[in-house]
Scaffold this active site. Structure first.
Site, mmCIF file in Angstrom:
data_model
loop_
_atom_site.group_PDB
_atom_site.id
_atom_site.type_symbol
_atom_site.label_atom_id
_atom_site.label_comp_id
_atom_site.label_asym_id
_atom_site.label_seq_id
_atom_site.Cartn_x
_atom_site.Cartn_y
_atom_site.Cartn_z
ATOM 1 N N ASP A 94 2.909 -2.392 -1.680
ATOM 2 C CA ASP A 94 2.809 -1.388 -0.690
ATOM 3 C C ASP A 94 2.962 -1.279 0.782
ATOM 4 O OD1 ASP A 94 2.758 0.343 -3.309
ATOM 5 O OD2 ASP A 94 0.988 1.570 -2.557
ATOM 6 N N SER A 484 -2.214 6.229 2.513
ATOM 7 C CA SER A 484 -2.503 4.961 1.964
ATOM 8 C C SER A 484 -4.100 5.144 1.866
ATOM 9 C CB SER A 484 -2.225 3.853 2.794
ATOM 10 O OG SER A 484 -2.910 2.810 2.563
#
Length: 568
Positions: A94, A484
């Site tokens: 990610d 996130s």
């Protein structure tokens, strides 16, 4: 659930709940011939076949060491009387995918992981499973696969990274993202930026704060699907290898005891997971992933459950991104069992829930000491960071089906400001870097939802730049995409319905006045229903961003964020 007691009583029990499809019968001679080529001998066909699902990869530090953990899990399963086999599935980094087109593949990778584990285990007729994850989507991907399969299984987390060091201070990957904003603002020079880049990630392991990986590892341990201490033991600690070995052995024991994931992953177990996430101040991605995991085992979980538990559980953990400490610090003072013990004493956990040890949550916790009395990482109940959990569900005419935000470390409770609307993160980032975003603006980034993104791209890059430029708490950011676990500030994501399907966020225009009120769990735009209807008549659904391949399939299958963005 049926249990046998003692090794002698279990020796006669055939643990091959699925692999007998391969290991018995004249007609399966060719099947067994294939397995002999990978090392099976006569006696192995009498043993349960145990899959070791490894997410090992060189594309991210989160997973770079998992090949060795998988080998230790395999050893444990063999020592316990199983016939283990390692197979691989994918990972997406990610942190590397962040801020560009690659992030559209991140959330879909959760489904690819779940699908691939289900596919291999189903095709190979495996009897038990150890699934090992590192980066963010690995954990829910593994758990969704486990839930669908419902064979005895244990999840192993690859573990947290050590903090990086610069001038005697701890830094991490979020430090690097925020440094971009500091550089743009002129607070640091290029030399300093490069120093942060070089030292933020010192080795193997997942991002070190209470970001998505550590959040989900904690949730899974609280749920009872991993061994105690699994979430907080660091990647490079020798105990991580020992954990994997015990996990391999434990899967065989679960087969002996007849304990299956759906015996463990109950509604009360999910409530335990949510409780721990709230106390730790975890990532908003926990909403998506816990909803997806619950769907895989037919547990009815909704935003209402999160909000009900939030009001009961104080925020106790002073962990990054909004706090001072990292997961390694928590490990040093007693780890997740210590946190769970204080929650249990307050009556906030269901102590009678079954776990993969074969014992209850309460029985497991009795084996662990209390948190170090001198530690400052986990507050006591008389001095919480917040009296209620920091992960909120908001609703209103801008998000009729809900939106989520994380309010740890954010003093602002309400804000009203003009919308600055963007149809891509890239355009919003450009405006931010060119100083076109000013205090009190509400940045709206839309067409980033499960279908519109596709894949709900995370906005850590832009949210970190906001912090780095000193605008944290001074501007708000809204999106039908995600933030996130490393994001903090006044950021609201998962807005549903999303823009791609005509949700209200698709109809917002520049300078519409938007109000966010955390005290009433509301998010509104100052438009009448008549004005909405007039704009809706002029709106048409844009074409899908992808017309072929995995992302096109994902767009066509995926549900909304408030349903966990599942594809089955």
């Amino acid at each position: 659930m049926s249990c046998c007691h003692g090794k002698d009583q279990c020796e006669h029990k055939d643990l091959r709940i699925h692999s007998k499809d391969i290991s018995e019968g004249i007609n399966r001679t060719p099947n067994r011939a294939m397995l002999r080529a990978v090392g099976f001998q006569d006696e192995d066909f009498k043993k349960p076949m145990i899959g070791i699902a490894s997410t090992w990869s060189e594309v991210t530090p989160c997973n770079i060491h998992i090949d060795q953990i998988a080998l230790r899990a395999k050893e444990g399963a063999r020592e316990a009387g199983g016939a283990p086999m390692i197979f691989n599935t994918i990972t997406v980094a990610d942190g590397i995918a962040m801020g560009h087109e690659g992030m559209r593949y991140s959330l879909p990778s959760r489904e690819v992981i779940a699908d691939s584990i289900e596919t291999v285990v189903g095709a190979e007729r495996l009897d038990g499973l150890v699934a090992i994850g590192g980066c963010d989507k690995n954990m829910p991907g593994c758990m969704i696969g486990i839930g669908r399969l419902n064979i005895p299984a244990v999840f192993v987390y690859g573990g947290t990274i050590q903090p990086g060091k610069l001038d005697g201070q701890d830094i991490d990957i979020v430090s690097a993202f925020e440094a971009v904003g500091q550089f743009n603002k002129g607070e640091i020079d290029e030399k300093r930026l490069h120093e942060i880049e070089c030292r933020a990630c010192p080795g193997a392991g997942s991002c070190g704060g209470m970001y998505t990986a550590n959040t989900m590892a904690s949730a899974i341990e609280a749920m009872g699907m991993s061994l105690p201490l699994n979430a907080s033991t660091s990647a490079i600690d020798n105990k991580k290898s020992e954990e994997a070995n015990r996990a391999g052995k434990q899967v065989v024991k679960l087969l002996e005891m007849g304990i299956y994931p759906r015996d463990i992953m109950t509604k009360k177990a999910f409530e335990n997971a949510i409780t721990v996430v709230m106390a730790l101040g975890g990532s908003t991605n926990a909403f998506l992933h816990l909803l997806g995991m619950a769907h895989s085992v037919d547990v009815d979980l909704s935003y209402d459950d999160f909000e009900r538990i939030r009001k009961q559980v104080p925020h106790l953990a002073d962990l990054k991104p909004s706090g001072k400490y990292v997961m390694q610090d928590l490990s040093n003072v007693g780890g997740l069992p210590g946190v769970m013990k204080i929650l249990l004493r307050k009556g906030l956990l269901h102590g009678d829930c079954l776990t993969v040890t074969g014992k209850t949550v309460e029985e497991n916790l009795n084996d662990f000491p209390d948190l170090d009395v001198h530690q400052e990482i986990i507050r006591d109940f008389d001095h919480p960071l917040k009296p209620e959990g920091p992960l909120y569900v908001l609703k209103g005419n801008l998000a009729p089906d809900g939106a989520v935000c994380k309010m740890s470390g954010v003093p602002v409770k309400t804000m009203t400001g003009p919308a600055k609307v963007f149809d891509s993160e890239e355009d919003a980032t450009k405006a931010l870097m060119e100083n076109s975003i000013v205090e009190n603006d509400v940045i709206v980034i839309r067409y980033q939802g499960p279908k519109g993104g596709p894949g709900m791209p995370e906005m850590l890059s832009i949210s970190a730049i906001v912090i780095g430029k000193g605008l944290g708490g001074k501007v708000a950011m809204l999106t039908d995409g995600r933030y996130s676990g490393g994001s903090h500030g006044l950021v609201i994501g998962h807005i549903a319905p999303e823009a791609q399907v005509g949700g209200p966020i698709a109809l917002i225009q520049n300078y519409d006045m938007i109000t966010i009120d955390i005290t009433t769990n509301s998010i509104y735009v100052d438009l009448t229903e008549e004005e909405f209807e007039n704009r809706r008549k002029l709106w048409s659904e844009p074409p899908y961003r992808y017309q072929r391949g995995v992302l096109n399939k994902y767009i066509r299958l995926v549900t909304s964020a408030d349903r966990g963005a599942v594809t089955d």
